[in-house]
Design a protein around this motif. Sequence first.
Motif, PDB file in Angstrom:
ATOM      1  N   ALA A  17      44.297 109.360  76.776  1.00 41.15           N
ATOM      2  CA  ALA A  17      43.892 110.526  75.981  1.00 41.15           C
ATOM      3  C   ALA A  17      44.556 111.793  76.523  1.00 41.15           C
ATOM      4  O   ALA A  17      45.040 112.639  75.759  1.00 41.15           O
ATOM      5  N   ALA A  18      44.616 111.901  77.859  1.00 41.76           N
ATOM      6  CA  ALA A  18      45.233 113.098  78.477  1.00 41.76           C
ATOM      7  C   ALA A  18      46.707 113.176  78.072  1.00 41.76           C
ATOM      8  O   ALA A  18      47.218 114.261  77.755  1.00 41.76           O
ATOM      9  N   GLU A  19      47.387 112.015  78.053  1.00 39.45           N
ATOM     10  CA  GLU A  19      48.811 112.010  77.649  1.00 39.45           C
ATOM     11  C   GLU A  19      48.959 112.411  76.181  1.00 39.45           C
ATOM     12  O   GLU A  19      49.828 113.191  75.813  1.00 39.45           O
ATOM     13  N   THR A  20      48.058 111.873  75.363  1.00 40.93           N
ATOM     14  CA  THR A  20      48.105 112.184  73.918  1.00 40.93           C
ATOM     15  C   THR A  20      47.901 113.683  73.693  1.00 40.93           C
ATOM     16  O   THR A  20      48.634 114.323  72.925  1.00 40.93           O
ATOM     17  N   LEU A  21      46.897 114.227  74.382  1.00 42.96           N
ATOM     18  CA  LEU A  21      46.585 115.647  74.188  1.00 42.96           C
ATOM     19  C   LEU A  21      47.696 116.527  74.756  1.00 42.96           C
ATOM     20  O   LEU A  21      48.061 117.546  74.164  1.00 42.96           O
ATOM     21  N   SER A  22      48.226 116.132  75.899  1.00 43.94           N
ATOM     22  CA  SER A  22      49.309 116.910  76.503  1.00 43.94           C
ATOM     23  C   SER A  22      50.517 116.939  75.558  1.00 43.94           C
ATOM     24  O   SER A  22      51.115 117.996  75.322  1.00 43.94           O
ATOM     25  N   ALA A  23      50.832 115.777  74.974  1.00 45.86           N
ATOM     26  CA  ALA A  23      51.970 115.711  74.041  1.00 45.86           C
ATOM     27  C   ALA A  23      51.717 116.592  72.819  1.00 45.86           C
ATOM     28  O   ALA A  23      52.649 117.102  72.200  1.00 45.86           O
ATOM     29  N   ALA A  24      50.431 116.790  72.486  1.00 48.13           N
ATOM     30  CA  ALA A  24      50.096 117.624  71.314  1.00 48.13           C
ATOM     31  C   ALA A  24      50.002 119.095  71.691  1.00 48.13           C
ATOM     32  O   ALA A  24      49.649 119.919  70.855  1.00 48.13           O
ATOM     33  N   PHE A  26      48.071 120.492  74.277  1.00 50.48           N
ATOM     34  CA  PHE A  26      46.839 120.976  74.923  1.00 50.48           C
ATOM     35  C   PHE A  26      47.150 121.312  76.386  1.00 50.48           C
ATOM     36  O   PHE A  26      47.685 120.476  77.116  1.00 50.48           O
ATOM     37  N   GLU A  27      46.794 122.533  76.803  1.00 49.99           N
ATOM     38  CA  GLU A  27      47.143 122.976  78.168  1.00 49.99           C
ATOM     39  C   GLU A  27      46.313 122.279  79.232  1.00 49.99           C
ATOM     40  O   GLU A  27      46.808 121.962  80.306  1.00 49.99           O
ATOM     41  N   ASP A  28      45.016 122.079  78.958  1.00 50.83           N
ATOM     42  CA  ASP A  28      44.126 121.435  79.939  1.00 50.83           C
ATOM     43  C   ASP A  28      43.824 120.013  79.493  1.00 50.83           C
ATOM     44  O   ASP A  28      42.664 119.613  79.381  1.00 50.83           O
ATOM     45  N   ALA A  29      44.890 119.254  79.240  1.00 48.07           N
ATOM     46  CA  ALA A  29      44.739 117.946  78.606  1.00 48.07           C
ATOM     47  C   ALA A  29      43.838 117.005  79.411  1.00 48.07           C
ATOM     48  O   ALA A  29      42.983 116.317  78.846  1.00 48.07           O
ATOM     49  N   ARG A  30      44.002 116.982  80.724  1.00 49.23           N
ATOM     50  CA  ARG A  30      43.195 116.063  81.544  1.00 49.23           C
ATOM     51  C   ARG A  30      41.700 116.434  81.466  1.00 49.23           C
ATOM     52  O   ARG A  30      40.841 115.574  81.258  1.00 49.23           O
ATOM     53  N   ALA A  31      41.434 117.725  81.625  1.00 56.35           N
ATOM     54  CA  ALA A  31      40.036 118.180  81.570  1.00 56.35           C
ATOM     55  C   ALA A  31      39.447 117.904  80.187  1.00 56.35           C
ATOM     56  O   ALA A  31      38.301 117.450  80.054  1.00 56.35           O
ATOM     57  N   ASP A  32      40.239 118.170  79.138  1.00 57.89           N
ATOM     58  CA  ASP A  32      39.755 117.914  77.771  1.00 57.89           C
ATOM     59  C   ASP A  32      39.483 116.427  77.560  1.00 57.89           C
ATOM     60  O   ASP A  32      38.489 116.045  76.928  1.00 57.89           O
ATOM     61  N   ALA A  62      34.808 102.971  70.822  1.00 60.14           N
ATOM     62  CA  ALA A  62      35.132 103.175  69.402  1.00 60.14           C
ATOM     63  C   ALA A  62      34.955 104.643  69.046  1.00 60.14           C
ATOM     64  O   ALA A  62      35.796 105.244  68.366  1.00 60.14           O
ATOM     65  N   ARG A  63      33.856 105.258  69.526  1.00 58.24           N
ATOM     66  CA  ARG A  63      33.622 106.673  69.217  1.00 58.24           C
ATOM     67  C   ARG A  63      34.701 107.534  69.857  1.00 58.24           C
ATOM     68  O   ARG A  63      35.233 108.457  69.265  1.00 58.24           O
ATOM     69  N   PHE A  64      35.050 107.193  71.099  1.00 60.31           N
ATOM     70  CA  PHE A  64      36.059 107.966  71.824  1.00 60.31           C
ATOM     71  C   PHE A  64      37.401 107.921  71.091  1.00 60.31           C
ATOM     72  O   PHE A  64      38.076 108.941  70.929  1.00 60.31           O
ATOM     73  N   GLN A  65      37.778 106.731  70.626  1.00 62.65           N
ATOM     74  CA  GLN A  65      39.062 106.607  69.918  1.00 62.65           C
ATOM     75  C   GLN A  65      39.062 107.446  68.644  1.00 62.65           C
ATOM     76  O   GLN A  65      40.030 108.145  68.352  1.00 62.65           O
ATOM     77  N   ALA A  66      37.959 107.373  67.914  1.00 57.35           N
ATOM     78  CA  ALA A  66      37.883 108.141  66.655  1.00 57.35           C
ATOM     79  C   ALA A  66      37.904 109.641  66.955  1.00 57.35           C
ATOM     80  O   ALA A  66      38.596 110.410  66.274  1.00 57.35           O
ATOM     81  N   TRP A  67      37.163 110.045  67.971  1.00 53.99           N
ATOM     82  CA  TRP A  67      37.108 111.469  68.315  1.00 53.99           C
ATOM     83  C   TRP A  67      38.458 111.972  68.832  1.00 53.99           C
ATOM     84  O   TRP A  67      38.841 113.099  68.568  1.00 53.99           O
ATOM     85  N   LEU A  68      39.152 111.098  69.569  1.00 53.63           N
ATOM     86  CA  LEU A  68      40.445 111.518  70.118  1.00 53.63           C
ATOM     87  C   LEU A  68      41.407 111.892  68.992  1.00 53.63           C
ATOM     88  O   LEU A  68      42.104 112.916  69.067  1.00 53.63           O
ATOM     89  N   VAL A  69      41.400 111.101  67.929  1.00 56.42           N
ATOM     90  CA  VAL A  69      42.295 111.383  66.787  1.00 56.42           C
ATOM     91  C   VAL A  69      41.933 112.741  66.184  1.00 56.42           C
ATOM     92  O   VAL A  69      42.792 113.598  65.941  1.00 56.42           O
ATOM     93  N   ARG A  70      40.633 112.970  65.985  1.00 48.88           N
ATOM     94  CA  ARG A  70      40.193 114.220  65.342  1.00 48.88           C
ATOM     95  C   ARG A  70      40.392 115.418  66.275  1.00 48.88           C
ATOM     96  O   ARG A  70      40.805 116.504  65.849  1.00 48.88           O
ATOM     97  N   PHE A  71      40.120 115.218  67.559  1.00 47.14           N
ATOM     98  CA  PHE A  71      40.263 116.317  68.523  1.00 47.14           C
ATOM     99  C   PHE A  71      41.735 116.705  68.672  1.00 47.14           C
ATOM    100  O   PHE A  71      42.085 117.877  68.760  1.00 47.14           O
ATOM    101  N   THR A  72      42.605 115.685  68.667  1.00 50.07           N
ATOM    102  CA  THR A  72      44.045 115.959  68.774  1.00 50.07           C
ATOM    103  C   THR A  72      44.513 116.779  67.580  1.00 50.07           C
ATOM    104  O   THR A  72      45.399 117.627  67.696  1.00 50.07           O
ATOM    105  N   ALA A  73      43.877 116.548  66.429  1.00 50.63           N
ATOM    106  CA  ALA A  73      44.230 117.309  65.217  1.00 50.63           C
ATOM    107  C   ALA A  73      43.590 118.694  65.231  1.00 50.63           C
ATOM    108  O   ALA A  73      43.716 119.437  64.258  1.00 50.63           O
ATOM    109  N   GLY A  74      42.883 119.023  66.304  1.00 49.56           N
ATOM    110  CA  GLY A  74      42.353 120.384  66.451  1.00 49.56           C
ATOM    111  C   GLY A  74      40.909 120.561  66.046  1.00 49.56           C
ATOM    112  O   GLY A  74      40.376 121.667  66.081  1.00 49.56           O
ATOM    113  N   GLU A  75      40.239 119.444  65.643  1.00 53.85           N
ATOM    114  CA  GLU A  75      38.842 119.601  65.219  1.00 53.85           C
ATOM    115  C   GLU A  75      37.978 119.949  66.435  1.00 53.85           C
ATOM    116  O   GLU A  75      38.090 119.325  67.492  1.00 53.85           O
ATOM    117  N   PRO A  76      37.122 120.957  66.305  1.00 52.95           N
ATOM    118  CA  PRO A  76      36.324 121.373  67.467  1.00 52.95           C
ATOM    119  C   PRO A  76      35.330 120.293  67.901  1.00 52.95           C
ATOM    120  O   PRO A  76      34.794 119.568  67.069  1.00 52.95           O
TER     121      PRO A  76
END
Length: 291
Positions: A17-24, A26-32, A62-76
């Motif tokens: 998730a940290a790699e996915t967010l960093s690639a998108a 996100f500055e604090d990808a690991r913390a996020d 399952a919830r984490f995977q679904a949330w990761l997709v939405r969070f990466t797209a910027g959903e709060p």
Amino acid sequence: MIPRDGAGDRAAWVRHAAETLSAAGFEDARADAELLWCRASGEGRAMLALRHGEAAPIAALARFQAWLVRFTAGEPLAYLEGSTGFHGLEFLCDARALIPRADSEAVVELALSLMHPQRPARIADLGTGSGCLLLTLLHLRAAWRGIGVDRSLPALDLARSNALRLALEVRSSFAQADWLDGVPGPFELIVSNPPYVVPGEELGRGVAEHEPHAALFTPARDSMHAYRRILSAARTALAPGGILVFEIGAGRASELATLADALEWEECGRRRDLSGIERALAFRTRGSALP
Ligand SMILES: C[S@@+](CC[C@H](N)C(=O)[O-])C[C@H]1O[C@@H](n2cnc3c(N)ncnc32)[C@H](O)[C@@H]1O
């Protein structure tokens, strides 16, 4: 999508998730990523180390995977979770209304500091959204009753759900109106956090994409548009000695103070938010005494 180094291993998923967010970007990808895991799984951060290498529960993954997709797209995160904290209370939140912000607690604090704590008061919250300002005030002051006003019917539905959840439905009501048009007063206190973002102004990640534009943006290239309308209408809606408390955007306190002065209002209080920004301003009609 499944990380290679262990299909159910929570640490591997958080790394992924940290790699996915960093690639998108996100500055604090690991913390996020860690925060997202903790909120999706209900586990504390320590479990990431303690249960390293162990398979995580399937439902949490399952919830984490679904949330990761939405969070990466910027959903709060608050929309993913469906609720958020405000002034010590929990509010349901979703795309029907603005997410309650900690900054807005300054409005609550300023209003409480200016009003008599035991005396009954009728309050109006203009642009109530989730109902967070109105319901927090009613929760903290048992002798107060109030109305939440919004132009958005979906926001009013959400506010009503929050009133029920907080057992405040008897002392609160909700109405669709254009600010104070047709709203029966008078009120000892009016609070409002109206839209104040001028189109084109920079906002945080995901805000403009996911939160309702009617809650964010001023209708014209004029950040004072709603304030001007409310200041003009509130004079006759306030009881003698009544107070009007506004939230204001960063750096705009003097602009609002100047506008209110020109419309014959007298400033009677100001509050900074937790970041030290002047965030809430209170006014009474010139020459009136505090209640
Ligand atoms: C910045 S949000 C504030 C929401 C909530 N009070 C808070 O502090 O989180 C502004 C709210 O004003 C509402 N609004 C915008 N224009 C309005 C109008 N002309 N009359 C009534 N409400 C309006 C929006 O629908 C939105 O819910």
